[in-house]
Design a protein around this motif. Structure first.
Motif, short mmCIF file in Angstrom:
data_model
loop_
_atom_site.label_atom_id
_atom_site.label_comp_id
_atom_site.label_asym_id
_atom_site.label_seq_id
_atom_site.Cartn_x
_atom_site.Cartn_y
_atom_site.Cartn_z
N SER A 47 51.32 -43.74 51.83
CA SER A 47 50.20 -43.81 50.83
C SER A 47 49.71 -42.65 50.49
O SER A 47 49.80 -41.47 51.33
N ALA A 48 49.02 -42.26 49.33
CA ALA A 48 48.43 -40.88 49.21
C ALA A 48 47.07 -41.32 48.64
O ALA A 48 46.92 -42.03 47.60
N VAL A 49 46.18 -40.36 48.73
CA VAL A 49 44.95 -40.04 48.13
C VAL A 49 45.25 -38.82 47.52
O VAL A 49 45.40 -37.76 48.11
N VAL A 66 40.20 -38.84 41.80
CA VAL A 66 41.34 -39.51 42.35
C VAL A 66 42.42 -40.17 41.35
O VAL A 66 41.97 -40.97 40.48
N LEU A 67 43.70 -40.19 41.76
CA LEU A 67 44.63 -40.84 41.00
C LEU A 67 45.02 -41.93 41.47
O LEU A 67 45.29 -42.38 42.75
N LEU A 68 44.81 -42.99 40.57
CA LEU A 68 44.92 -44.60 40.93
C LEU A 68 45.73 -45.16 39.91
O LEU A 68 46.32 -44.36 38.87
N GLU A 110 45.98 -55.19 40.24
CA GLU A 110 44.84 -54.46 40.83
C GLU A 110 44.95 -52.96 40.95
O GLU A 110 46.23 -52.46 40.89
N TRP A 111 43.92 -52.28 40.75
CA TRP A 111 44.05 -50.94 41.00
C TRP A 111 44.29 -50.50 42.56
O TRP A 111 43.65 -51.37 43.42
N ALA A 112 45.01 -49.37 42.78
CA ALA A 112 45.34 -49.01 44.17
C ALA A 112 45.67 -47.52 44.13
O ALA A 112 45.94 -46.95 43.00
N ILE A 113 45.66 -46.99 45.37
CA ILE A 113 46.42 -45.80 45.59
C ILE A 113 47.71 -45.78 45.58
O ILE A 113 48.13 -46.90 45.59
N VAL A 144 47.82 -45.91 34.83
CA VAL A 144 47.43 -44.87 35.94
C VAL A 144 46.35 -44.21 35.10
O VAL A 144 46.12 -43.88 34.23
N GLY A 145 45.51 -43.63 36.22
CA GLY A 145 44.41 -42.71 35.68
C GLY A 145 43.84 -41.78 36.67
O GLY A 145 44.00 -42.20 37.85
N TRP A 146 42.85 -40.98 36.23
CA TRP A 146 42.01 -40.11 37.36
C TRP A 146 40.62 -40.81 37.33
O TRP A 146 40.06 -41.11 36.28
#
Length: 159
Positions: free
Chosen positions: A25-27, A35-37, A45-48, A123-125
């Protein structure tokens, strides 16, 4: 997330029994510290960003690949944030998995964030202090990335 072919092959003989699977996984942070999600297509759901390395693939290479495949963002893996065995998961079809997650701090170096495959709805910041609802798993990793702490290992704390 689509099931990799090597997992399908294992399932053909293992059935639905618990599989121990590597995960990454990544931050991902941009130059502004956002942060990119991704909003997952399987749960909404939103997630890394995360995924499963291919057999023989190095974890850092796997997360760089996953981030690009899912978001069209090019990134560089800078360091390991967290190494943690996650709780077992049972999927709606009855398959059981337990992931050993290696989470990386990654720096975005190019590309425009967009849905780049069928694993995400959006996706978004996001600013670290204005995140959408996330599972605790992701919140802990983002907090650790933003605070700049040492690599964290479950069971022994900071190193």
């Amino acid at each position: 997330m689509p099931t990799p072919d090597f997992i399908r092959d294992l399932r053909a003989t293992a059935g639905q029994q618990l599989l121990w699977i590597p995960g990454v996984s990544a931050v991902v942070l941009d130059p502004e510290g956002r942060v990119l999600l991704g909003r997952r297509s399987d749960s909404g759901e939103w997630a890394i960003i995360g995924g499963i390395p291919d057999p023989g693939e190095q974890p850092a290479s796997a997360i760089v690949r996953e981030v690009y495949e899912e978001t069209a963002v090019h990134c560089v893996a800078e360091r390991v944030l967290v190494v943690e065995a996650l709780a077992p998961v049972t999927y709606p079809n009855g398959d059981q998995c337990q992931y050993m997650d290696v989470c990386f701090l990654c720096r975005a170096v190019g590309g425009e964030a967009c849905v780049n495959d069928d694993e995400s709805l959006e996706v978004g910041w996001f600013e670290p202090d204005a995140l959408p609802p996330l599972q605790e798993f992701a919140v802990r990793r983002i907090k650790h990335a933003v605070e700049g702490g040492a690599t964290w290992f479950e069971g022994i704390g900071q190193s």
